[in-house]
Design an enzyme around this catalytic site. Structure first.
Site, PDB file in Angstrom:
ATOM      1  N   LYS A  77     -96.214  -2.045   6.991  1.00  0.00           N
ATOM      2  CA  LYS A  77     -95.102  -2.101   7.032  1.00  0.00           C
ATOM      3  C   LYS A  77     -94.481  -2.595   8.266  1.00  0.00           C
ATOM      4  O   LYS A  77     -94.947  -2.631   9.741  1.00  0.00           O
ATOM      5  CB  LYS A  77     -95.089  -0.859   6.832  1.00  0.00           C
ATOM      6  CG  LYS A  77     -95.316  -0.473   5.448  1.00  0.00           C
ATOM      7  CD  LYS A  77     -95.022   0.983   5.210  1.00  0.00           C
ATOM      8  CE  LYS A  77     -95.209   1.559   5.874  1.00  0.00           C
ATOM      9  NZ  LYS A  77     -95.275   3.277   5.436  1.00  0.00           N
ATOM     10  N   GLY A  78     -92.911  -3.062   8.179  1.00  0.00           N
ATOM     11  CA  GLY A  78     -92.406  -2.873   8.892  1.00  0.00           C
ATOM     12  C   GLY A  78     -92.446  -4.034  10.730  1.00  0.00           C
ATOM     13  O   GLY A  78     -91.921  -4.389  11.189  1.00  0.00           O
ATOM     14  N   GLY A 114    -103.683 -10.500   9.204  1.00  0.00           N
ATOM     15  CA  GLY A 114    -103.971 -10.564   8.219  1.00  0.00           C
ATOM     16  C   GLY A 114    -103.267 -11.817   8.082  1.00  0.00           C
ATOM     17  O   GLY A 114    -103.024 -12.197   9.300  1.00  0.00           O
ATOM     18  N   GLY A 116    -100.800 -12.183   6.968  1.00  0.00           N
ATOM     19  CA  GLY A 116     -99.229 -11.936   7.194  1.00  0.00           C
ATOM     20  C   GLY A 116     -98.414 -11.449   8.859  1.00  0.00           C
ATOM     21  O   GLY A 116     -97.533 -11.951   9.199  1.00  0.00           O
ATOM     22  N   SER A 117     -99.839 -10.806   8.818  1.00  0.00           N
ATOM     23  CA  SER A 117     -99.794 -10.573  10.374  1.00  0.00           C
ATOM     24  C   SER A 117     -99.637 -11.656  11.491  1.00  0.00           C
ATOM     25  O   SER A 117     -98.565 -11.537  12.569  1.00  0.00           O
ATOM     26  CB  SER A 117    -100.524  -9.316  10.868  1.00  0.00           C
ATOM     27  OG  SER A 117     -99.767  -8.330  10.302  1.00  0.00           O
ATOM     28  N   ASP A 140    -109.328  -9.549   1.454  1.00  0.00           N
ATOM     29  CA  ASP A 140    -108.748 -10.278   0.245  1.00  0.00           C
ATOM     30  C   ASP A 140    -109.409 -11.519   0.345  1.00  0.00           C
ATOM     31  O   ASP A 140    -109.842 -12.183   0.020  1.00  0.00           O
ATOM     32  CB  ASP A 140    -107.483 -10.079   0.390  1.00  0.00           C
ATOM     33  CG  ASP A 140    -106.469  -9.023   0.164  1.00  0.00           C
ATOM     34  OD1 ASP A 140    -107.112  -7.787  -0.298  1.00  0.00           O
ATOM     35  OD2 ASP A 140    -105.512  -8.211   0.930  1.00  0.00           O
ATOM     36  N   ARG A 175    -120.161   2.942 -23.553  1.00  0.00           N
ATOM     37  CA  ARG A 175    -118.718   2.891 -23.033  1.00  0.00           C
ATOM     38  C   ARG A 175    -118.076   1.035 -22.418  1.00  0.00           C
ATOM     39  O   ARG A 175    -119.676   0.817 -21.845  1.00  0.00           O
ATOM     40  CB  ARG A 175    -117.902   3.675 -22.012  1.00  0.00           C
ATOM     41  CG  ARG A 175    -117.643   4.787 -22.913  1.00  0.00           C
ATOM     42  CD  ARG A 175    -117.172   5.543 -22.115  1.00  0.00           C
ATOM     43  NE  ARG A 175    -116.622   6.890 -22.480  1.00  0.00           N
ATOM     44  CZ  ARG A 175    -116.726   8.872 -21.722  1.00  0.00           C
ATOM     45  NH1 ARG A 175    -117.567   8.689 -20.567  1.00  0.00           N
ATOM     46  NH2 ARG A 175    -116.275   9.529 -22.862  1.00  0.00           N
ATOM     47  N   GLN A 284    -112.438   0.318  -1.156  1.00  0.00           N
ATOM     48  CA  GLN A 284    -112.902  -0.936   0.444  1.00  0.00           C
ATOM     49  C   GLN A 284    -112.758  -1.130   0.963  1.00  0.00           C
ATOM     50  O   GLN A 284    -113.564  -2.141   1.312  1.00  0.00           O
ATOM     51  CB  GLN A 284    -112.124  -2.260  -1.107  1.00  0.00           C
ATOM     52  CG  GLN A 284    -112.465  -2.156  -2.576  1.00  0.00           C
ATOM     53  CD  GLN A 284    -111.628  -2.139  -3.742  1.00  0.00           C
ATOM     54  OE1 GLN A 284    -111.996  -3.915  -3.618  1.00  0.00           O
ATOM     55  NE2 GLN A 284    -110.654  -1.373  -4.037  1.00  0.00           N
TER      56      GLN A 284
HETATM   57  O1  F6P Z   1    -104.051  -6.809   1.864  1.00  0.00           O
HETATM   58  C1  F6P Z   1    -105.551  -5.592   2.216  1.00  0.00           C
HETATM   59  C2  F6P Z   1    -104.681  -4.829   0.623  1.00  0.00           C
HETATM   60  O2  F6P Z   1    -106.056  -3.946   0.842  1.00  0.00           O
HETATM   61  C3  F6P Z   1    -104.794  -5.002  -0.626  1.00  0.00           C
HETATM   62  O3  F6P Z   1    -106.058  -5.579  -1.126  1.00  0.00           O
HETATM   63  C4  F6P Z   1    -103.516  -4.050  -1.347  1.00  0.00           C
HETATM   64  O4  F6P Z   1    -103.748  -4.865  -2.543  1.00  0.00           O
HETATM   65  C5  F6P Z   1    -102.842  -3.643  -0.171  1.00  0.00           C
HETATM   66  O5  F6P Z   1    -103.695  -3.770   0.880  1.00  0.00           O
HETATM   67  C6  F6P Z   1    -102.598  -2.406   0.050  1.00  0.00           C
HETATM   68  O6  F6P Z   1    -101.897  -1.891   0.959  1.00  0.00           O
HETATM   69  P1  F6P Z   1    -101.441  -0.251   1.172  1.00  0.00           P
HETATM   70  O7  F6P Z   1    -102.652  -0.026   2.290  1.00  0.00           O
HETATM   71  O8  F6P Z   1    -100.359  -0.381   2.157  1.00  0.00           O
HETATM   72  O9  F6P Z   1    -101.599   0.289  -0.223  1.00  0.00           O
END
Ligand code: F6P
Length: 358
Positions: A77-78, A114, A116-117, A140, A175, A284
Site C-alpha cells: 500500500k502507499g 512485483g 506494481g512496485s 501471481d 461433494r 499461498q
Molecule cells: O499479488 C499478490 C497477492 O497475493 C494477490 O494474489 C492477491 O490478490 C493480493 O496479493 C492480496 O493482497 P493482500 O496481501 O493485501 O491481501
C-alpha cells in the site's frame, strides 16, 4: 567500496529471504561492499529517521533459505506518488522517498518486487537519479520478460497440496469441492495447481465461463461413476454479469474474495450436488519456500549484485532457458503476463479433459 541499498516491496512471498541472503553474500563477501537493508519497502525511506540498517553476517544464515516472508518487512500500500492521507486525500511524497535514499549515502539500490512496485520504483529512480536493479517476485507470476518469479512455485505447491487434502473429504461425502485461489488478474496459480492436483474444472479470469459448461462437466464425472469433483476458481474470475467479486476491509481497502461462494452456489443450483468452498488465501504466500524458489532467488540475488558491479542499471534479473539473465526493466513492466489462450498448459488442461468453463 560501494554501499548498496536493498528493499522488498509489494506482497510478500516465499523466497524473499533467500534472495536477500544471496545479495548480501555476493555484495559483502564477493565485492567487499556494505549492504543496507531498508525496512518496509519505500515506507522505510519515507520515515525520519529513515528505517534501515546495515546487514551483517547473520544474513548468511542458511535458516533464511527456509524462512517464508521477508525479514526486512514490506508493504503493498502507499504508492509514494499518490499517498493516501488520513483525511481521504492523496499527496505526492515521492521527494521524501528520494531524500530518504540520499540520506543513506547509497551508490545503488536493489529492489525485490512485483509489477506494481517495479513501475513505481522505476519512476522514483528516474526522478531521483537512483541507479536501480530489480529482482522479480510474485506468487501471481504475471511479470513480463521472465519465465518465473520468486514465490510462484511455492504458491502452486501450497495450492496443489490443498487439492490433495480436499480430495479424500470430497470423496467421503460425495461433494463438489470448490477451491478459490489467489493470482490477481492472472490465472497461472489456478491453471498450474489445477492440473497438478487433478481438478475437474479450472476457472481463470482470462477465460470467461458459463455455468452450463461447468454443470455439464460435473454431470459427466458423475455419469462416469465418480461421486466427487474438484473445482478450482481463480479469485478474479467474473460472475455471469461480468462483475469481479471483492471483499471490503477496514479503511476502504478492497481485495478479491468471494467468487468461490458464487460458483459453488451456482453448481449446487444447476446440478443438485452438495458443494463446499475453501479459500486458500495467504497460505499461498507464507509457506516455506520450495527448493526451486530458493534456487531461483539465490541466482537472482547474486546476479543483481553483479549487474551493479558492471554498472548495468535500469535492468531486471530474469529466468530464461534454465538460467538467470537480465533484461531492460521497462520490458518487464510493459509486458503484463497473464495466461494466453495459446498457453501450452491451456492445451494440456484440455487434453486431460479438464473443463476450463468455456
Ligand atoms: O499479488 C499478490 C497477492 O497475493 C494477490 O494474489 C492477491 O490478490 C493480493 O496479493 C492480496 O493482497 P493482500 O496481501 O493485501 O491481501
Amino acid at each position: 567500496m560501494k554501499r548498496i541499498g536493498l528493499l522488498t516491496s509489494g506482497g510478500d512471498c516465499a523466497g524473499l529471504n533467500a534472495a536477500l541472503r544471496a545479495v548480501y553474500a555476493r555484495a559483502h563477501h564477493g565485492y567487499g561492499w556494505t549492504v543496507v537493508g531498508i525496512r518496509n519497502g519505500t515506507a522505510g525511506l519515507m520515515e525520519r529517521p529513515v528505517q534501515a540498517e546495515e546487514l551483517d553476517d547473520r544474513a548468511l544464515n542458511s535458516d533464511l533459505l527456509r524462512l517464508g516472508g521477508t525479514i526486512l518487512g514490506t508493504t503493498n500500500k502507499g504508492n509514494p506518488f499518490k499517498f493516501p492521507m488520513e483525511d481521504g486525500s492523496f499527496v505526492d511524497r515521492s521527494h521524501e522517498v528520494i531524500e530518504g535514499y540520499r540520506m543513506l549515502n547509497l551508490d545503488a539500490l536493489i529492489m525485490i518486487g512485483g509489477d506494481g512496485s517495479m513501475a513505481i520504483i522505476r519512476k522514483l529512480a528516474k526522478q531521483g537519479g537512483i541507479p536501480l536493479v530489480s529482482i522479480p517476485k510474485t506468487i501471481d507470476n504475471d511479470i513480463g520478460a521472465t519465465e518465473t518469479s520468486i514465490g510462484f512455485e511455492t504458491a502452486v505447491q501450497a495450492a496443489t497440496s490443498a487439492l490433495d487434502h480436499l480430495q479424500p473429504t470430497a470423496a467421503s461425502h460425495s461433494r463438489v469441492m470448490v477451491l478459490e485461489l489467489m493470482g490477481r488478474d492472472a490465472g497461472h496459480i489456478s491453471l498450474w495447481a489445477g492440473i497438478a492436483g487433478g481438478a475437474d474444472v479450472i476457472l481463470i479470469p482470462e477465460i470467461p465461463f458459463s455455468i452450463d459448461s461447468v454443470a455439464h462437466k460435473i454431470r459427466e464425472v458423475r455419469r462416469a461413476g465418480r461421486n466427487f469433483a474438484l473445482v478450482v476458481v481463480s479469485e478474479a474470475v467474473k460472475t455471469a454479469d461480468g462483475t469481479k467479486v471483492h471483499k471490503d476491509y477496514h479503511g476502504g481497502e478492497k481485495r478479491f474474495g468471494g467468487i468461490g461462494d458464487y460458483v459453488a452456489f451456482k453448481i449446487a443450483d444447476t446440478t443438485g450436488a452438495e458443494t463446499r468452498v475453501t479459500v486458500l488465501g495467504h497460505v499461498q504466500r507464507g509457506s516455506m519456500p520450495s527448493w526451486r524458489d530458493r534456487l531461483i532467488a539465490s541466482a537472482f540475488g547474486a546476479h543483481a549484485v553483479d549487474l551493479i558491479a558492471e554498472g548495468k542499471f535500469d535492468r531486471m534479473v530474469a529466468w530464461s532457458d534454465r538460467r538467470v539473465i537480465d533484461v531492460p526493466l521497462q520490458d518487464a513492466i510493459a509486458e503484463y503476463q497473464d495466461v494466453k489462450h495459446s498457453d501450452p498448459l491451456v492445451r494440456t488442461a484440455r487434453a486431460l479433459g479438464i473443463c476450463l468453463g468455456d
